[in-house]
Design a protein around this motif. Sequence first.
Motif, PDB file in Angstrom:
ATOM      1  N   TYR A  44      25.102 -15.124  -1.464  1.00 17.79           N
ATOM      2  CA  TYR A  44      25.162 -14.237  -2.389  1.00 17.79           C
ATOM      3  C   TYR A  44      26.625 -14.257  -3.072  1.00 17.79           C
ATOM      4  O   TYR A  44      26.490 -14.427  -4.393  1.00 17.79           O
ATOM      5  CB  TYR A  44      25.492 -12.992  -1.624  1.00 17.79           C
ATOM      6  CG  TYR A  44      24.282 -12.094  -1.110  1.00 17.79           C
ATOM      7  CD1 TYR A  44      23.183 -12.116  -2.132  1.00 17.79           C
ATOM      8  CD2 TYR A  44      24.358 -11.761   0.027  1.00 17.79           C
ATOM      9  CE1 TYR A  44      22.134 -11.269  -1.603  1.00 17.79           C
ATOM     10  CE2 TYR A  44      23.183 -10.862   0.425  1.00 17.79           C
ATOM     11  CZ  TYR A  44      21.998 -10.910  -0.370  1.00 17.79           C
ATOM     12  OH  TYR A  44      21.050 -10.181   0.018  1.00 17.79           O
ATOM     13  N   ARG A  47      25.550 -16.942  -5.914  1.00 17.56           N
ATOM     14  CA  ARG A  47      24.680 -16.627  -6.911  1.00 17.56           C
ATOM     15  C   ARG A  47      25.735 -15.766  -7.825  1.00 17.56           C
ATOM     16  O   ARG A  47      25.744 -15.800  -9.155  1.00 17.56           O
ATOM     17  CB  ARG A  47      23.526 -15.501  -6.602  1.00 17.56           C
ATOM     18  CG  ARG A  47      22.866 -14.863  -7.525  1.00 17.56           C
ATOM     19  CD  ARG A  47      21.669 -13.999  -6.941  1.00 17.56           C
ATOM     20  NE  ARG A  47      22.170 -12.783  -6.281  1.00 17.56           N
ATOM     21  CZ  ARG A  47      21.483 -11.951  -5.819  1.00 17.56           C
ATOM     22  NH1 ARG A  47      19.844 -11.988  -6.158  1.00 17.56           N
ATOM     23  NH2 ARG A  47      21.695 -10.869  -5.368  1.00 17.56           N
ATOM     24  N   ALA A  48      26.406 -15.075  -7.249  1.00 19.94           N
ATOM     25  CA  ALA A  48      27.642 -14.240  -7.954  1.00 19.94           C
ATOM     26  C   ALA A  48      28.422 -15.166  -9.111  1.00 19.94           C
ATOM     27  O   ALA A  48      28.811 -14.914  -9.897  1.00 19.94           O
ATOM     28  CB  ALA A  48      28.515 -13.381  -7.132  1.00 19.94           C
ATOM     29  N   VAL A  51      26.495 -16.187 -12.187  1.00 21.02           N
ATOM     30  CA  VAL A  51      26.375 -15.177 -13.279  1.00 21.02           C
ATOM     31  C   VAL A  51      27.385 -15.395 -14.393  1.00 21.02           C
ATOM     32  O   VAL A  51      26.520 -15.547 -15.566  1.00 21.02           O
ATOM     33  CB  VAL A  51      26.571 -13.810 -12.900  1.00 21.02           C
ATOM     34  CG1 VAL A  51      26.440 -12.922 -13.648  1.00 21.02           C
ATOM     35  CG2 VAL A  51      25.472 -13.531 -11.484  1.00 21.02           C
ATOM     36  N   THR A  73      26.154  -8.291 -16.604  1.00 18.93           N
ATOM     37  CA  THR A  73      27.238  -8.346 -16.429  1.00 18.93           C
ATOM     38  C   THR A  73      27.620  -6.997 -15.671  1.00 18.93           C
ATOM     39  O   THR A  73      28.515  -7.048 -14.629  1.00 18.93           O
ATOM     40  CB  THR A  73      28.154  -8.374 -17.660  1.00 18.93           C
ATOM     41  OG1 THR A  73      27.998  -9.507 -18.307  1.00 18.93           O
ATOM     42  CG2 THR A  73      29.627  -8.316 -17.378  1.00 18.93           C
ATOM     43  N   ARG A  76      26.489  -7.201 -12.048  1.00 19.48           N
ATOM     44  CA  ARG A  76      27.402  -8.045 -11.295  1.00 19.48           C
ATOM     45  C   ARG A  76      28.959  -7.354 -10.823  1.00 19.48           C
ATOM     46  O   ARG A  76      29.522  -7.455  -9.888  1.00 19.48           O
ATOM     47  CB  ARG A  76      27.864  -9.297 -11.818  1.00 19.48           C
ATOM     48  CG  ARG A  76      28.840 -10.215 -11.557  1.00 19.48           C
ATOM     49  CD  ARG A  76      28.455 -10.835 -10.077  1.00 19.48           C
ATOM     50  NE  ARG A  76      29.758 -11.808  -9.543  1.00 19.48           N
ATOM     51  CZ  ARG A  76      30.748 -11.213  -8.847  1.00 19.48           C
ATOM     52  NH1 ARG A  76      30.737 -10.005  -8.873  1.00 19.48           N
ATOM     53  NH2 ARG A  76      31.610 -11.948  -8.358  1.00 19.48           N
ATOM     54  N   VAL A  79      28.341  -4.879  -7.874  1.00 26.18           N
ATOM     55  CA  VAL A  79      28.410  -5.498  -6.619  1.00 26.18           C
ATOM     56  C   VAL A  79      29.920  -5.513  -6.256  1.00 26.18           C
ATOM     57  O   VAL A  79      30.136  -5.455  -4.936  1.00 26.18           O
ATOM     58  CB  VAL A  79      27.865  -6.903  -6.849  1.00 26.18           C
ATOM     59  CG1 VAL A  79      28.196  -7.865  -5.507  1.00 26.18           C
ATOM     60  CG2 VAL A  79      26.145  -6.992  -7.008  1.00 26.18           C
ATOM     61  N   GLN A 102      22.924  -5.412  -4.720  1.00 25.28           N
ATOM     62  CA  GLN A 102      22.464  -6.856  -4.725  1.00 25.28           C
ATOM     63  C   GLN A 102      20.871  -7.022  -5.359  1.00 25.28           C
ATOM     64  O   GLN A 102      20.718  -7.788  -6.227  1.00 25.28           O
ATOM     65  CB  GLN A 102      22.523  -7.604  -3.792  1.00 25.28           C
ATOM     66  CG  GLN A 102      23.767  -7.853  -2.710  1.00 25.28           C
ATOM     67  CD  GLN A 102      24.444  -9.001  -3.486  1.00 25.28           C
ATOM     68  OE1 GLN A 102      23.816  -9.834  -4.433  1.00 25.28           O
ATOM     69  NE2 GLN A 102      25.884  -8.997  -3.150  1.00 25.28           N
ATOM     70  N   LEU A 105      21.724  -6.706  -9.267  1.00 24.50           N
ATOM     71  CA  LEU A 105      21.823  -7.853  -9.920  1.00 24.50           C
ATOM     72  C   LEU A 105      20.531  -8.878  -9.971  1.00 24.50           C
ATOM     73  O   LEU A 105      20.393  -9.634 -10.855  1.00 24.50           O
ATOM     74  CB  LEU A 105      22.882  -8.335  -9.060  1.00 24.50           C
ATOM     75  CG  LEU A 105      23.580  -9.866  -9.438  1.00 24.50           C
ATOM     76  CD1 LEU A 105      23.898 -10.005 -10.879  1.00 24.50           C
ATOM     77  CD2 LEU A 105      24.705 -10.156  -8.420  1.00 24.50           C
ATOM     78  N   ASP A 191      34.978  -9.033 -10.281  1.00 23.26           N
ATOM     79  CA  ASP A 191      34.536  -8.863 -11.530  1.00 23.26           C
ATOM     80  C   ASP A 191      34.424 -10.196 -12.439  1.00 23.26           C
ATOM     81  O   ASP A 191      35.695 -10.836 -12.542  1.00 23.26           O
ATOM     82  CB  ASP A 191      34.896  -7.615 -12.279  1.00 23.26           C
ATOM     83  CG  ASP A 191      34.852  -6.382 -11.540  1.00 23.26           C
ATOM     84  OD1 ASP A 191      35.510  -5.557 -11.882  1.00 23.26           O
ATOM     85  OD2 ASP A 191      33.956  -6.385 -10.823  1.00 23.26           O
TER      86      ASP A 191
END
Length: 204
Positions: A44, A47-48, A51, A73, A76, A79, A102, A105, A191
């Motif tokens: 995770y 993946r984040a 972004v 955005t 994300r 999350v 999740q 996203l 963020d």
Amino acid sequence: MFQRTLKLAALAALALLLSGCGYNEIQRQDEQVKAAWSQVLNQYERRADLVPKLVSSVNAYMVNERTVLQQVTEARAKVGQIRITADDLDNPALVARFEQAQGALGSSLSRLLAVSENYPDLKSDGLFRDLMTQLEGTENRITVARERYVGAVQSYNLTIRQFPTLITAKVFGYQPKAQYGLDKADRVMQDPEVKFDVPAGAGK
């Protein structure tokens, strides 16, 4: 001397009792659940981290797709609004919020990829192709890691519901775990810094 021998005998008896009633097995499976989840979380996080890079790479091409980019955005960022620790693995409501964030996203990323099909120049961009390969690989790893985590949780939950380990679980306060959890949220929940500046000459 006699008292020391008595204490050692009592400790030995207690260790044997705990082992026989499943205490050690509960500990082993509890650690297995945490280890399995840490692998899910690693993916995770990966993946984040992709972004902002992905949004940045498509920014110059998708001049007319600001809504899609904004959705990615915002998903994300949502999350990042959830904080879960390892102690919250038995909190279904909090875990459900994490799963929902999740999922949002993932859905927004899917929409972004669908829109990218309309941009041949973007699809031929080397950086974009590399990011797509990384994202696809990460999604596959998430699936595998989640399957292993689910299996570990199922085994743990079954153990603490069976006799005689049920008694041990009751005595020591072990609760069933939800199918999602998080024990190091700070890094994954940051963020991203994304700018939507339209490049000079774009869209002409």
